[in-house]
Design a protein around this motif. Structure first.
Motif, short mmCIF file in Angstrom:
data_model
loop_
_atom_site.label_atom_id
_atom_site.label_comp_id
_atom_site.label_asym_id
_atom_site.label_seq_id
_atom_site.Cartn_x
_atom_site.Cartn_y
_atom_site.Cartn_z
N ASP A 70 26.99 -31.29 -0.01
CA ASP A 70 28.24 -30.87 -0.05
C ASP A 70 29.51 -32.16 0.19
OD1 ASP A 70 26.92 -28.23 0.48
OD2 ASP A 70 26.28 -28.68 2.48
N VAL A 71 29.26 -32.90 0.89
CA VAL A 71 29.75 -34.11 1.55
C VAL A 71 30.69 -34.31 -0.23
CG1 VAL A 71 30.29 -36.07 2.05
CG2 VAL A 71 28.64 -35.11 3.40
N GLU A 72 29.48 -34.59 -1.27
CA GLU A 72 30.22 -34.86 -1.87
C GLU A 72 31.38 -33.83 -3.20
OE1 GLU A 72 29.65 -37.24 -4.20
OE2 GLU A 72 28.99 -38.82 -2.46
N LYS A 76 35.30 -34.33 -3.91
CA LYS A 76 36.13 -34.30 -5.41
C LYS A 76 36.95 -33.19 -5.38
CE LYS A 76 31.10 -34.89 -7.92
NZ LYS A 76 30.72 -34.43 -8.66
N GLN A 77 37.34 -32.84 -4.81
CA GLN A 77 38.14 -31.92 -3.88
C GLN A 77 39.88 -32.91 -4.57
OE1 GLN A 77 37.96 -30.56 0.22
NE2 GLN A 77 39.80 -29.09 -0.80
N ASP A 78 40.02 -31.62 -5.28
CA ASP A 78 41.84 -32.57 -5.47
C ASP A 78 43.03 -32.26 -4.19
OD1 ASP A 78 40.54 -32.27 -8.22
OD2 ASP A 78 41.82 -30.36 -9.01
N GLY A 79 42.33 -31.69 -3.46
CA GLY A 79 44.09 -31.70 -2.34
C GLY A 79 43.21 -31.22 -1.05
N PRO A 80 43.67 -30.35 0.26
CA PRO A 80 43.30 -30.27 1.22
C PRO A 80 43.49 -28.23 0.85
CG PRO A 80 45.54 -30.70 1.46
CD PRO A 80 45.08 -31.34 -0.21
N ALA A 81 42.23 -27.55 1.82
CA ALA A 81 42.28 -25.87 1.40
C ALA A 81 43.95 -25.61 2.19
CB ALA A 81 41.19 -25.41 3.05
N GLU A 82 44.48 -25.27 1.33
CA GLU A 82 45.25 -24.42 1.97
C GLU A 82 45.28 -22.69 2.49
OE1 GLU A 82 47.51 -23.25 -1.71
OE2 GLU A 82 47.65 -25.65 -2.41
N GLU A 101 44.40 -15.94 5.22
CA GLU A 101 44.05 -16.30 3.67
C GLU A 101 44.34 -17.88 3.27
OE1 GLU A 101 46.19 -13.74 0.24
OE2 GLU A 101 47.61 -15.52 0.30
N VAL A 102 43.16 -18.44 2.98
CA VAL A 102 42.75 -19.63 2.06
C VAL A 102 42.51 -19.81 1.68
CG1 VAL A 102 40.78 -21.30 2.90
CG2 VAL A 102 41.17 -19.95 4.55
N SER A 103 42.83 -20.61 0.48
CA SER A 103 42.72 -21.26 -1.03
C SER A 103 41.96 -22.52 -0.93
CB SER A 103 43.38 -20.76 -1.95
OG SER A 103 44.66 -21.68 -1.21
N ARG A 104 41.13 -23.16 -1.80
CA ARG A 104 40.99 -24.79 -2.57
C ARG A 104 40.10 -24.48 -1.04
NH1 ARG A 104 45.73 -28.11 -4.70
NH2 ARG A 104 44.29 -28.98 -2.89
N PHE A 105 39.04 -24.12 -0.97
CA PHE A 105 38.37 -24.52 0.46
C PHE A 105 36.90 -24.73 -0.36
CE2 PHE A 105 38.03 -20.43 1.13
CZ PHE A 105 37.08 -19.93 0.89
N MET A 106 36.05 -25.32 -0.04
CA MET A 106 34.50 -25.34 -0.26
C MET A 106 33.67 -24.60 0.53
SD MET A 106 31.03 -28.42 0.42
CE MET A 106 31.26 -27.72 1.92
N GLU A 107 33.40 -23.58 -0.26
CA GLU A 107 32.37 -21.94 0.62
C GLU A 107 30.60 -22.32 0.20
OE1 GLU A 107 33.04 -17.44 0.01
OE2 GLU A 107 31.97 -18.11 -1.86
N THR A 113 21.27 -24.57 -0.80
CA THR A 113 22.05 -24.55 -1.84
C THR A 113 23.59 -25.39 -1.55
OG1 THR A 113 23.27 -22.51 -2.07
CG2 THR A 113 21.01 -22.67 -2.56
N PRO A 114 24.30 -26.55 -2.08
CA PRO A 114 25.24 -27.04 -2.20
C PRO A 114 26.32 -25.86 -1.87
CG PRO A 114 24.70 -27.27 -3.85
CD PRO A 114 23.64 -26.40 -3.72
N GLY A 115 27.31 -26.57 -1.78
CA GLY A 115 29.04 -25.52 -1.70
C GLY A 115 29.41 -25.39 -2.85
N HIS A 116 30.40 -24.79 -2.88
CA HIS A 116 31.36 -24.84 -4.43
C HIS A 116 32.80 -24.80 -4.08
CE1 HIS A 116 30.32 -20.56 -3.70
NE2 HIS A 116 31.56 -20.14 -4.22
N MET A 117 34.09 -24.73 -4.62
CA MET A 117 34.67 -24.77 -4.36
C MET A 117 35.40 -23.69 -4.82
SD MET A 117 36.02 -27.67 -3.17
CE MET A 117 36.97 -27.68 -3.01
N VAL A 118 36.22 -22.83 -3.49
CA VAL A 118 36.88 -21.09 -4.32
C VAL A 118 38.38 -21.41 -4.27
CG1 VAL A 118 37.58 -19.62 -2.81
CG2 VAL A 118 35.23 -20.53 -2.52
N THR A 119 38.92 -21.50 -5.75
CA THR A 119 40.44 -21.46 -5.89
C THR A 119 40.96 -20.84 -5.52
OG1 THR A 119 40.21 -20.78 -8.21
CG2 THR A 119 39.73 -23.52 -7.26
N GLY A 120 40.85 -19.38 -5.39
CA GLY A 120 41.88 -18.83 -5.29
C GLY A 120 41.54 -17.87 -3.21
N ASP A 121 42.06 -17.02 -3.35
CA ASP A 121 43.07 -16.61 -2.34
C ASP A 121 41.59 -15.60 -1.41
OD1 ASP A 121 46.11 -16.07 -3.41
OD2 ASP A 121 45.14 -17.10 -2.48
#
Length: 151
Positions: A70-72, A76-82, A101-107, A113-121
């Protein structure tokens, strides 16, 4: 068209948890947004400032269940969660429900299982409570998403 968009953005920006008490609504909005920015950027220590004392166990749970994978993912995240506050409704004298509403966060789906990035809202609802003239998020579990926006 541009003027309409600017007007819509300005109106949306000034929407708040107003229930006749501007000071209270500003504090409610701030608590919801500050908590969400800290929580969804995995800044759990900072998030503790915005939750009720009994909610802190959920932040500890989330923090202690972070894996190295998860830390990895977060590194690799491009920027903070919005985070955006969509709506806030007062449900009684000292309780509000905020829709965030949140976007660009790790779910995180599960502990194994490791988390994955969510880019949508993605929308989340959180409870805000007033205690000693301050507003706090009341967590009764880890945040669970509502529906994903299709926009």
């Amino acid at each position: 068209m541009v003027r309409f968009l600017l007007s819509a953005i300005m109106a949306f920006t000034f929407l708040s948890c107003d229930f006749g008490n501007t000071e209270g609504s500003d504090l409610t909005d701030e608590a919801a947004v500050q908590w969400a920015e800290a929580y969804f950027n995995y800044q759990f220590e900072r998030a503790t400032r915005y939750v009720t004392p009994e909610s802190r166990k959920w932040l500890r749970f989330a923090a202690t269940n972070m894996s190295e994978q998860d830390v990895e993912v977060l590194r690799k995240q491009d920027g903070p969660a919005e985070v955006s506050l969509l709506d806030c409704m007062q449900t009684d004298d000292s309780t509000w429900t905020a829709t965030i509403e949140v976007s660009r966060f790790m779910e995180r789906d599960s502990l194994n299982t490791p988390g994955h990035m969510v880019t949508g809202d993605v929308e989340f609802e959180v409870q805000i409570v007033e205690r000693n003239k301050r507003m706090f998020v009341k967590m009764e579990g880890l945040p669970r998403s509502g529906m994903r926006n299709r926009d």
